[in-house]
Design a protein around this motif. Structure first.
Motif, PDB file in Angstrom:
ATOM      1  N   ALA A   1      -5.551 -12.505   9.276  1.00 20.71           N
ATOM      2  CA  ALA A   1      -4.822 -13.326  10.208  1.00 20.71           C
ATOM      3  C   ALA A   1      -5.579 -13.772  11.445  1.00 20.71           C
ATOM      4  O   ALA A   1      -6.207 -14.767  11.735  1.00 20.71           O
ATOM      5  N   VAL A   2      -5.937 -12.635  12.364  1.00 22.83           N
ATOM      6  CA  VAL A   2      -6.880 -12.680  13.555  1.00 22.83           C
ATOM      7  C   VAL A   2      -8.334 -13.106  13.166  1.00 22.83           C
ATOM      8  O   VAL A   2      -8.910 -13.922  13.913  1.00 22.83           O
ATOM      9  N   VAL A   3      -8.991 -12.751  11.730  1.00 20.70           N
ATOM     10  CA  VAL A   3     -10.173 -13.002  11.637  1.00 20.70           C
ATOM     11  C   VAL A   3     -10.367 -14.671  11.173  1.00 20.70           C
ATOM     12  O   VAL A   3     -11.227 -15.313  11.629  1.00 20.70           O
ATOM     13  N   ASN A   4      -9.298 -14.959  10.700  1.00 25.13           N
ATOM     14  CA  ASN A   4      -9.075 -16.407  10.382  1.00 25.13           C
ATOM     15  C   ASN A   4      -9.239 -17.354  11.609  1.00 25.13           C
ATOM     16  O   ASN A   4      -9.838 -18.442  11.731  1.00 25.13           O
ATOM     17  N   VAL A   5      -8.340 -16.901  12.501  1.00 22.53           N
ATOM     18  CA  VAL A   5      -8.155 -17.680  13.780  1.00 22.53           C
ATOM     19  C   VAL A   5      -9.435 -17.510  14.481  1.00 22.53           C
ATOM     20  O   VAL A   5      -9.988 -18.698  15.189  1.00 22.53           O
ATOM     21  N   ALA A   6     -10.039 -16.373  14.321  1.00 24.52           N
ATOM     22  CA  ALA A   6     -11.488 -16.452  15.320  1.00 24.52           C
ATOM     23  C   ALA A   6     -12.613 -17.507  14.593  1.00 24.52           C
ATOM     24  O   ALA A   6     -13.341 -17.983  15.157  1.00 24.52           O
ATOM     25  N   ILE A   7     -12.500 -17.352  13.198  1.00 22.52           N
ATOM     26  CA  ILE A   7     -13.510 -18.200  12.395  1.00 22.52           C
ATOM     27  C   ILE A   7     -13.059 -19.548  12.838  1.00 22.52           C
ATOM     28  O   ILE A   7     -14.207 -20.658  12.995  1.00 22.52           O
ATOM     29  N   TRP A   8     -12.040 -20.054  13.128  1.00 24.22           N
ATOM     30  CA  TRP A   8     -11.675 -21.495  13.299  1.00 24.22           C
ATOM     31  C   TRP A   8     -12.062 -21.851  14.635  1.00 24.22           C
ATOM     32  O   TRP A   8     -12.283 -23.046  15.145  1.00 24.22           O
ATOM     33  N   THR A   9     -11.749 -20.814  15.635  1.00 28.15           N
ATOM     34  CA  THR A   9     -11.907 -21.234  17.000  1.00 28.15           C
ATOM     35  C   THR A   9     -13.266 -20.737  17.724  1.00 28.15           C
ATOM     36  O   THR A   9     -13.729 -21.292  18.715  1.00 28.15           O
TER      37      THR A   9
ATOM     38  N   LEU B   1      -3.707 -28.801  13.709  1.00 28.06           N
ATOM     39  CA  LEU B   1      -4.368 -27.533  13.280  1.00 28.06           C
ATOM     40  C   LEU B   1      -4.400 -26.449  14.387  1.00 28.06           C
ATOM     41  O   LEU B   1      -4.078 -25.435  14.151  1.00 28.06           O
ATOM     42  N   SER B   2      -3.950 -27.001  15.567  1.00 30.24           N
ATOM     43  CA  SER B   2      -3.625 -26.056  16.773  1.00 30.24           C
ATOM     44  C   SER B   2      -2.351 -25.436  16.709  1.00 30.24           C
ATOM     45  O   SER B   2      -2.416 -24.100  17.059  1.00 30.24           O
ATOM     46  N   ALA B   3      -1.594 -26.125  16.130  1.00 27.45           N
ATOM     47  CA  ALA B   3      -0.190 -25.488  16.023  1.00 27.45           C
ATOM     48  C   ALA B   3      -0.209 -24.524  15.031  1.00 27.45           C
ATOM     49  O   ALA B   3       0.725 -23.224  14.963  1.00 27.45           O
TER      50      ALA B   3
ATOM     51  N   LEU C   1       0.830 -20.605  15.471  1.00 30.84           N
ATOM     52  CA  LEU C   1       1.687 -19.855  14.428  1.00 30.84           C
ATOM     53  C   LEU C   1       1.235 -18.635  13.818  1.00 30.84           C
ATOM     54  O   LEU C   1       1.674 -17.581  13.608  1.00 30.84           O
ATOM     55  N   LEU C   2      -0.130 -18.517  13.383  1.00 30.47           N
ATOM     56  CA  LEU C   2      -1.010 -17.647  12.651  1.00 30.47           C
ATOM     57  C   LEU C   2      -1.132 -16.468  13.825  1.00 30.47           C
ATOM     58  O   LEU C   2      -0.917 -15.165  13.365  1.00 30.47           O
ATOM     59  N   VAL C   3      -1.449 -16.741  15.035  1.00 31.46           N
ATOM     60  CA  VAL C   3      -1.401 -15.731  15.984  1.00 31.46           C
ATOM     61  C   VAL C   3      -0.050 -15.051  16.263  1.00 31.46           C
ATOM     62  O   VAL C   3      -0.004 -13.749  16.219  1.00 31.46           O
TER      63      VAL C   3
ATOM     64  N   LEU D   1       3.122  -8.978  12.624  1.00 31.83           N
ATOM     65  CA  LEU D   1       3.004  -7.947  11.889  1.00 31.83           C
ATOM     66  C   LEU D   1       2.537  -6.783  12.356  1.00 31.83           C
ATOM     67  O   LEU D   1       2.934  -5.685  11.918  1.00 31.83           O
ATOM     68  N   VAL D   2       2.075  -7.008  13.626  1.00 36.24           N
ATOM     69  CA  VAL D   2       1.562  -5.517  13.923  1.00 36.24           C
ATOM     70  C   VAL D   2       2.781  -5.120  14.637  1.00 36.24           C
ATOM     71  O   VAL D   2       3.000  -3.615  14.462  1.00 36.24           O
ATOM     72  N   ALA D   3       3.769  -5.781  15.362  1.00 37.46           N
ATOM     73  CA  ALA D   3       4.730  -5.037  15.869  1.00 37.46           C
ATOM     74  C   ALA D   3       5.923  -4.251  14.443  1.00 37.46           C
ATOM     75  O   ALA D   3       6.391  -3.255  14.665  1.00 37.46           O
TER      76      ALA D   3
END
Length: 75
Positions: free
Chosen positions: A43-51, A2-4, A8-10, A16-18
Motif C-alpha cells: 500500500a505504501v509503495v502504491n501511494v509513493a508511485i502515485w505521489t 484520488l487524494s481521498a 484512505l490507503l495510508v 495494518l501495521v498496528a
C-alpha cells in the motif's frame, strides 16, 4: 477524489501495521502478522508511485489534477 483514495490507503496501511504488531504478540499468528506487514508495504509503495514526482517534477496525481482542471475549463 484520488487524494481521498490515497489518504484512505495510508490510513489502511497504518491500521495494518498496528494490527500486525498486535497479532505478532499472539502465539501462532506470526504468518498472518507478516502478511499484514507485506500488504501495508504494498500500500505504501502504491501511494509513493502515485505521489512522488519524476525527473521533470510531475507526479501522476498532479497530472490527473491538471487534466481535470483543463476538462472543467479552469485555468
Amino acid at each position: 477524489m484520488l487524494s481521498a483514495v490515497l489518504s484512505l490507503l495510508v490510513l489502511a496501511a497504518v491500521a495494518l501495521v498496528a494490527g500486525a504488531v498486535w497479532l505478532w504478540r499472539k502465539p501462532g499468528m506470526r504468518r498472518q502478522a507478516l502478511l499484514m506487514l507485506v500488504l501495508a508495504g504494498i500500500a505504501v509503495v502504491n501511494v509513493a508511485i502515485w505521489t512522488l514526482p519524476d525527473g521533470k517534477g510531475r507526479s501522476p496525481v498532479g497530472q490527473l489534477d491538471a487534466q481535470a482542471d483543463r476538462a472543467a475549463g479552469t485555468p
